[in-house]
Design an enzyme around this catalytic site. Structure first.
Site, short mmCIF file in Angstrom:
data_model
loop_
_atom_site.label_atom_id
_atom_site.label_comp_id
_atom_site.label_asym_id
_atom_site.label_seq_id
_atom_site.Cartn_x
_atom_site.Cartn_y
_atom_site.Cartn_z
N GLU A 91 -11.26 1.31 -3.25
CA GLU A 91 -10.54 1.66 -2.02
C GLU A 91 -9.24 2.39 -2.38
O GLU A 91 -8.97 2.68 -3.54
CB GLU A 91 -10.23 0.38 -1.22
CG GLU A 91 -9.39 -0.63 -2.01
CD GLU A 91 -9.19 -1.94 -1.27
OE1 GLU A 91 -9.30 -1.97 -0.03
OE2 GLU A 91 -8.89 -2.96 -1.94
N ASP A 124 0.81 -1.23 0.00
CA ASP A 124 0.00 0.00 0.00
C ASP A 124 0.84 1.28 0.00
O ASP A 124 0.69 2.13 0.88
CB ASP A 124 -0.93 0.02 1.22
CG ASP A 124 -1.72 -1.26 1.40
OD1 ASP A 124 -2.13 -1.83 0.38
OD2 ASP A 124 -1.92 -1.69 2.55
#
Length: 541
Positions: A187, A14
């Site tokens: 997301e 991420d």
């Protein structure tokens, strides 16, 4: 120079990617591992150096009891108004209808800290990021969670204005700016203003083989105003199953001083057993989700495109204005425990290393025996990431157990349900012995049992070594540090991968670690003393 992917090998998921002046920074998720948020810096995008983690105190982060793969999800690093801004999420529930979480904000004028006490922002959804508009206004952009079983749980991307005078959100301004596509699971949003338009980068498809990143844009920040990039997705590997790189998607965009553009993404590198198809299963990513960097160009319609196609490339041209950065050639390291502070590669589970965990210095690490490795509370375990497919890790330990409930040794670990180790313990017939055991989805197996290796009387230290060779790994022991004996057990490294854990558990976001552990679930806190730790990478071939 060439960027070779992954640029951050091993569990570095991420990525939040920014440039300040001539220096690039990447912040990565750390989930239940402490300290929270992993930071790297570079001036050439090729060579990266690890920085101190910002969330290094329980004031900033307390994860005691957090479920595995809870904790820090997708931090966002930005720079504005002369300081760094870090938004981070502490997720307390990973399974079921709810994702109880809190988003926090901390700031620092120096990337190395100190970081300010946290400000609670909200709990609307995870993967929150902070957008600094060119008119001085700021907005929180986030995935939005919907617990209702008759709705999809990923309820679009919400934008909420942040008031810097009160350092609070203005919830009355919240609106959904993007719903994602039919791929769902939208997301990881990051918002940019480029050439007068707002560009929203967001992940979709879940962080598995179908993962992807889509780009949308709008002239305004009004509700539902963003249109999706045609001929997308922006980046994905769902249709490139033979690529060395898989799972690309969730990430962030940055420009160079000279006006080139690059995108940092998470990625995975699957391995297959010899008796498996390379397509089904696609493989097992024992190093977890890593970080790649791809070059980006803009088409005639003003949409970003990954150079080489949306599957990305293993080798990417470095920026023309790159400043060569001095960094280690690999991640091999040796620790004699003679420093005042633990180095940045060490991690503990959920809470910091304290006197309750043990002590270090003067050439030794002492770990106090506490809960088992199956616990989410009070675990004495000091570990580092696997960062190569092939490596050896070695230690030397002194331990004097008086019950089988006391164990200390060298462990390979994914989460509380998936791990193995070689350790010293007590046997009623043999006294001090060496055993190898594995926890596979909470099914615990002792491999040696009555054949546990008896430690000769008068032996003060035992040496342990693990040899990881792609999907196979083994353990060895020595009584003098020179003559080594292999334990006749070969273990499957796939058990320590996201892809394996996913089959039974929704928290599958980290990667394999290797480290030192002491257990005394009898409650007598019997200590173990480790003389050194050595991690030697042997490459990825």
């Amino acid at each position: 120079m060439k960027i070779t992917n992954p640029v951050l090998p091993g569990f570095n998921a991420d990525p939040s990617f920014i440039r300040v002046g001539d220096t690039y920074y990447i912040a990565n998720s750390t989930f239940e591992w402490f300290p929270g948020v992993r930071l790297h810096e570079s001036k050439d995008l090729v060579h990266w150096n690890l920085l101190p983690s910002p969330l290094s105190t329980t004031t900033l982060l307390d994860m005691k009891g957090n479920p595995s793969s809870g904790g820090i999800w997708a931090p966002d690093l930005s720079y504005a108004d002369g300081k760094f801004w870090l938004i981070y999420t502490d997720v307390k529930i990973t399974e079921g209808a709810f994702k109880d979480m809190t988003n926090y904000l901390t700031t620092a004028t120096d990337i190395r800290g100190p970081w300010s006490d946290p400000i609670k922002v909200n709990g609307v959804g995870f993967d929150a990021s902070l957008f600094h508009d060119d008119d001085g206004r700021k907005y929180l952009v986030q995935q939005t969670w919907d617990h209702r079983e008759y709705h999809h749980p990923f309820d679009g991307i919400t934008l909420t204005e942040f008031d810097t005078s009160t350092m609070k959100l203005k919830p009355e301004t919240a609106r959904t700016i993007y719903d994602g596509t039919e791929v769902k699971l939208v997301e990881g949003p990051h918002l940019y203003k480029i050439n007068g338009s707002y560009y929203l980068f967001a992940a979709q498809g879940g962080t598995v083989w179908t993962h992807e990143e889509v780009v949308s844009r709008s002239k305004t920040l009004d509700a539902h105003s963003f249109e999706t990039e045609p001929d997308g997705p922006f980046i994905t590997n769902f249709d490139t199953p033979d690529s060395y790189i898989q799972k690309q998607g969730h990430g962030a965009l940055a420009s160079t001083p000279g006006g080139e553009w690059y995108y940092a993404s998470l990625m995975g590198r699957p391995l297959n057993h010899k008796n498996e198809s390379s397509h089904d299963p696609l493989g097992w990513c024992t190093l977890g989700r890593e970080t790649s960097i791809q070059k980006v160009e803009w088409d005639d319609e003003g949409w970003p495109r990954v150079v080489g196609g949306h599957g990305g490339q293993v080798e990417v041209d470095a920026p023309k204005d790159a400043i060569e950065t001095d960094a280690p050639l690999d991640h091999s390291r040796h620790d004699e425990f003679d420093q005042e502070k633990l180095d940045y590669d060490w991690n503990t589970l959920r809470v910091p290393f304290t006197s309750e965990t043990g002590s270090y210095g003067d050439g030794q690490l002492k770990l106090v025996g506490r809960n088992s490795l199956a616990s989410t509370f009070d675990v004495s375990f000091l570990a580092q990431r696997w960062q190569a497919f092939n490596f050896d890790a070695t230690t030397k330990v002194k331990f004097d157990p008086f019950t089988y409930q006391q164990m200390a040794g060298l462990a390979n670990f994914y989460n509380d349900k998936h791990w193995s180790w070689i350790f010293i313990t007590w046997d009623e017939k043999k006294g001090h012995v060496i055993e190898v055991a594995q926890n596979d989805n909470n099914n615990y197996t002792s491999f040696l049992k009555d054949d546990a290796i008896q430690i000769p009387d008068g032996t003060e230290y035992v040496w342990f070594r693990t040899k990881v060779r792609k999907l196979d790994y083994t353990y060895e022991y020595s009584f003098d540090g020179e003559t080594w004996h292999a334990v006749p057990v070969t273990l499957d490294a796939a058990i320590l991968s996201d892809d394996y854990v996913l089959q039974n558990y929704g928290g599958f976001f980290t990667g394999a670690f290797v480290g030192l552990a002491a257990v005394d679930y009898a409650g007598y806190e019997q200590p173990a003393t480790f003389d050194f730790f050595d991690y030697k990478e042997l490459g990825d071939k």
